[in-house]
Write an enzyme that holds these catalytic residues in place. Sequence first.
Site, mmCIF file in Angstrom:
data_model
loop_
_atom_site.group_PDB
_atom_site.id
_atom_site.type_symbol
_atom_site.label_atom_id
_atom_site.label_comp_id
_atom_site.label_asym_id
_atom_site.label_seq_id
_atom_site.Cartn_x
_atom_site.Cartn_y
_atom_site.Cartn_z
ATOM 1 N N GLN A 34 33.734 19.680 13.648
ATOM 2 C CA GLN A 34 32.739 20.359 12.935
ATOM 3 C C GLN A 34 32.634 19.394 11.677
ATOM 4 O OE1 GLN A 34 32.781 24.635 13.100
ATOM 5 N NE2 GLN A 34 34.842 24.696 12.681
ATOM 6 N N HIS A 65 34.862 39.271 2.846
ATOM 7 C CA HIS A 65 36.236 39.964 3.959
ATOM 8 C C HIS A 65 36.565 41.361 3.831
ATOM 9 C CE1 HIS A 65 36.360 35.249 3.515
ATOM 10 N NE2 HIS A 65 36.957 35.475 5.474
ATOM 11 N N GLU A 89 39.723 29.976 7.948
ATOM 12 C CA GLU A 89 40.577 29.975 6.224
ATOM 13 C C GLU A 89 41.629 31.205 5.868
ATOM 14 O OE1 GLU A 89 37.061 31.152 6.924
ATOM 15 O OE2 GLU A 89 35.835 30.681 5.337
ATOM 16 N N ASP A 141 38.988 28.082 21.982
ATOM 17 C CA ASP A 141 38.254 28.887 22.009
ATOM 18 C C ASP A 141 38.478 30.112 22.488
ATOM 19 O OD1 ASP A 141 35.923 28.377 23.172
ATOM 20 O OD2 ASP A 141 36.336 29.535 25.012
ATOM 21 N N ASP A 159 35.328 36.994 13.454
ATOM 22 C CA ASP A 159 34.327 36.495 12.402
ATOM 23 C C ASP A 159 34.324 34.650 12.653
ATOM 24 O OD1 ASP A 159 34.228 35.841 9.496
ATOM 25 O OD2 ASP A 159 36.594 35.522 9.140
ATOM 26 N N PRO A 168 29.778 25.838 19.490
ATOM 27 C CA PRO A 168 31.325 26.697 19.949
ATOM 28 C C PRO A 168 30.728 27.931 19.923
ATOM 29 C CG PRO A 168 31.892 25.038 18.097
ATOM 30 C CD PRO A 168 30.853 24.663 18.180
#
Lengths: 309, 309, 309, 309
Positions: A34, A65, A89, A141, A159, A168
């Site tokens: 990406q 979050h 992240e 994946d 998430d 994906p």
Amino acid sequence: MARNWQWYIERVMSCEAHMHALTGTIYQGRTQFQSVGIVESPVFGRMLIIDGDTQSAQLDEFIYHESLVHPAMLLHPIPQEVLILGGGEGATLREVLRHRSISRAIMVEIDQEIVNLSQKYLPEWSAGAFSDRRSEIVFQDAGEYIRNSSQHFDLIISDLTEPFPDTPSSNLYSVDFFYELKNHLSSPGVLVMQASYADIQQFDLHSILYRTAQEVFPIVRSFSARIPSFNAEWGFIIASQELDPLQMQEDEIDRLIQKRINGELRFYDGETHRSLFSIPRYKRKVLEKEIRILRGEEDLMPVESGEVF
Amino acid sequence: MARNWQWYIERVMSCEAHMHALTGTIYQGRTQFQSVGIVESPVFGRMLIIDGDTQSAQLDEFIYHESLVHPAMLLHPIPQEVLILGGGEGATLREVLRHRSISRAIMVEIDQEIVNLSQKYLPEWSAGAFSDRRSEIVFQDAGEYIRNSSQHFDLIISDLTEPFPDTPSSNLYSVDFFYELKNHLSSPGVLVMQASYADIQQFDLHSILYRTAQEVFPIVRSFSARIPSFNAEWGFIIASQELDPLQMQEDEIDRLIQKRINGELRFYDGETHRSLFSIPRYKRKVLEKEIRILRGEEDLMPVESGEVF
Amino acid sequence: MARNWQWYIERVMSCEAHMHALTGTIYQGRTQFQSVGIVESPVFGRMLIIDGDTQSAQLDEFIYHESLVHPAMLLHPIPQEVLILGGGEGATLREVLRHRSISRAIMVEIDQEIVNLSQKYLPEWSAGAFSDRRSEIVFQDAGEYIRNSSQHFDLIISDLTEPFPDTPSSNLYSVDFFYELKNHLSSPGVLVMQASYADIQQFDLHSILYRTAQEVFPIVRSFSARIPSFNAEWGFIIASQELDPLQMQEDEIDRLIQKRINGELRFYDGETHRSLFSIPRYKRKVLEKEIRILRGEEDLMPVESGEVF
Amino acid sequence: MARNWQWYIERVMSCEAHMHALTGTIYQGRTQFQSVGIVESPVFGRMLIIDGDTQSAQLDEFIYHESLVHPAMLLHPIPQEVLILGGGEGATLREVLRHRSISRAIMVEIDQEIVNLSQKYLPEWSAGAFSDRRSEIVFQDAGEYIRNSSQHFDLIISDLTEPFPDTPSSNLYSVDFFYELKNHLSSPGVLVMQASYADIQQFDLHSILYRTAQEVFPIVRSFSARIPSFNAEWGFIIASQELDPLQMQEDEIDRLIQKRINGELRFYDGETHRSLFSIPRYKRKVLEKEIRILRGEEDLMPVESGEVF
């Protein structure tokens, strides 16, 4: 006052976009999967942008979050083993690890470079979570991981990016995949997922995901939080065989937070739980009447393309 | 797919803006007091724009107007006489008139042309309210009207633009003006006002208005609703000597709606009430610690000016 | 195709702006004097941006710099000593040094950091010019330098930013300053300056500078080139006591280029000279009728400020 | 100063766009063939926009239309019968009719509604030309008209939109079509056409059209004018069997204008002719080396699509 000359324009529909002036560009490039930007906004602080969409921002990532993690975690009587799908992240992992009961948190992220960039440029997002002894990071994946794993988890936290065709995530939100996830939940077990826009003009995907989860789980609850850096009310879904977040009492939540979570929360508590799970009337009506189900990639709505101007 | 070439760009801070593609411009001009646009968005439908800011949009004006009117109206045991300050489009008046107990609704609007344009181009907003026999429309400055009136009202609804310096509303949000309003309330009586942005990055004015109202009223409650066409969580304040919206029970609200309101509501009901009045933890903290009070025009924060790009 | 999310928006008037998608931000910061950006555009390559305005771009800086330097240099019979005011990127110096007759080129630039940033991030602009033994770089205000210097130059090249109020250039374009410059010219001598926008809707400053120069020099010629990265036809002015660029013949120019300039030019030659100095009828009319003269800072037009959207 | 909130954003490449603030929208709709906007810009006045692209603007349409018409008309010894392809606004026709020698001007425009809208909202563009007794307006596809006509014309003026795939003009710029046009020219005869962007970063189509015309005509000349409302240097092409605009002398042009044209020109004269036909060196090189030829629709470059942000 100096002019703003550098702008991040986030398109959210073919005819809607948001403009953020930037004071700095920390990083701009492409990973294997990406395009990535890490920028500095005077309003939202550091922002992580993937394929042109805001993923999280320094000012309000705690809202996203904490919403994704804590209601589901406190709903479970004693979550010990947790699986996170996506979450590059590291902030979802960070919030999970605050729960004293956690013994193991596996995070499956397809894009290692996102993790590396986040550690380098957004260190407060993970805040050490990647090196916590309870953490295990798998670069794979999510679908592949699930199909090849025989483990069971108290919680699965999805998430992932949204299921747009040719991404994906395109096959990670269907009835079949939800069955896969259910088969990897312990009993009791909870699935929570980020579930797209939940505003009146962009409610379709959220509503479809809600209905799709109902094919697989007896208890499915939609909730949402206002995330200013997304310019949206953002939707989430909790699904479970046994546990219902609508049964949680405000004062019980406040007590559980004290007892089970390290440090102080900024967003979530009993009253916030009420705000998350109270759904305005017109949205309830939409959810009740939804009949569309994502059975596989062929049901995906195409991302709006075409020319924007 | 055709290109979007016409855009409404709404600046919300010096370095934040929102872009809406337009498919039509119904009206563009200036009244005696302000610049006005009425446009057509494929997402939000007709939009009324005053001085570059969205006032209301076809898609979601019901969220704004039901939030402003119904919690306050149902809080009062039997509202009969209501005063509306501002509210030129007529939709606030429309919602007030749905309450069976209403015998008289006075709307004081400084800008007659806004009313005329709204009747002509946004007829569903007022939906006949201006010609209802219970309605009385006064074209006058709201402050002037209040100072010269000796009437008392069960409800005062402030639907004014925000108190920016050098605008007609600049002195309509101070402690002194709130005292004036209190002196025009019956007993029991309720004041409700639109109260600006209620998002984390634009919370100042809302918080100050909340604190300012506390100088005058013993009961002051902040609440908010997500209004997509405003790109914001929008704040409101209810203030009263005697009546507290936090005491209202969900099922009681649902019953009162049946009993006291004509037609069906789209946004507001018991569960929506809970969502309106449940405040996330970080905002509660800000409200609790607020010490700033608007004593007069000199306390107003200047509108951000300067060059945007 | 990936979305463009990062944009450089260059405002050129209060109600006109240009949008360039960016694929990278090389540098963003502030020097002692101005804000600086160095960015990457897929169309224009690297761009240098000062205070929100494009200074030069990789794709077409040759058009600007060849226009500024070569007509004036070839107009002079044998330019040996040249003074450059401004020109921080070093490309004006680069073009000057290509002339075999040059023995000394002094560049007076107020902002050392611009020079440093340009050497680091835009090395092709100066292409070694800063370290040429004929070059002398002085970091000083151009006005101060001129007032304290007793030297004479064959050519003075003014590559300064435009004379907006409260900028370092605000007093470097008046009648008085042009007299100062004339007094530092050898005989024969040529002054050439970049002279702002030369499009129909933004012709004022160019026209005023043209008229102002006529107060001081008997021969004053306006010329212009299309610079796509400026989104403009860009104006220049040549002024002299003795030498007139309109007298130069096309074939003579082509011969002089061969004889006097190292390497090949990309933009300038005899036919290009004709295109630079041929002025469409409606602009000639404006120049002929111009009566405004910049006598000092008090005559400066304010930069448009106010809110852009 | 009031904020600008309504903007016309003209995309010119996938990563370049221009923003014009608007003070009014006169008309917005669709004809049978294209989307149309007529808007008011404080800088450019009324602007006609077709499919998101500026067609002409009040401030500078004289530059476009004088460039298109007068050099070709004066190149011909005595133009009497002229065919205009496209040109819906009527301004090309207006300029043609100023020539005293004209006895008949046929305009073939596919879109009658454009003509009607232009007469209604842009009356100065045609300035009575549609009702001139020498005018004949045919509403038909230009290709169809040509194939079915056996007439010959002194001049053919192609004022068509550009040959993008799936537009009415897609087959009106090929070698074959140019042969058709040549077969409808008298002897001597001149073909002139608007020929797209002529800036360094958008020179491809112009250069290909230039080369394509060379397959058919012995004399082909590229020329260009700066049109600020197009944000471009705009290209034109003159093609002929016998007549060469490079042979026209400046003073001869000035004499011919006096003799053959009614009223005063604003843009074109002898010196302007020189500016139109003098081509900067780098563009001459591109034109000389061009080898691409448009043989039919299959050679058309697709319009850039994809998402802009």
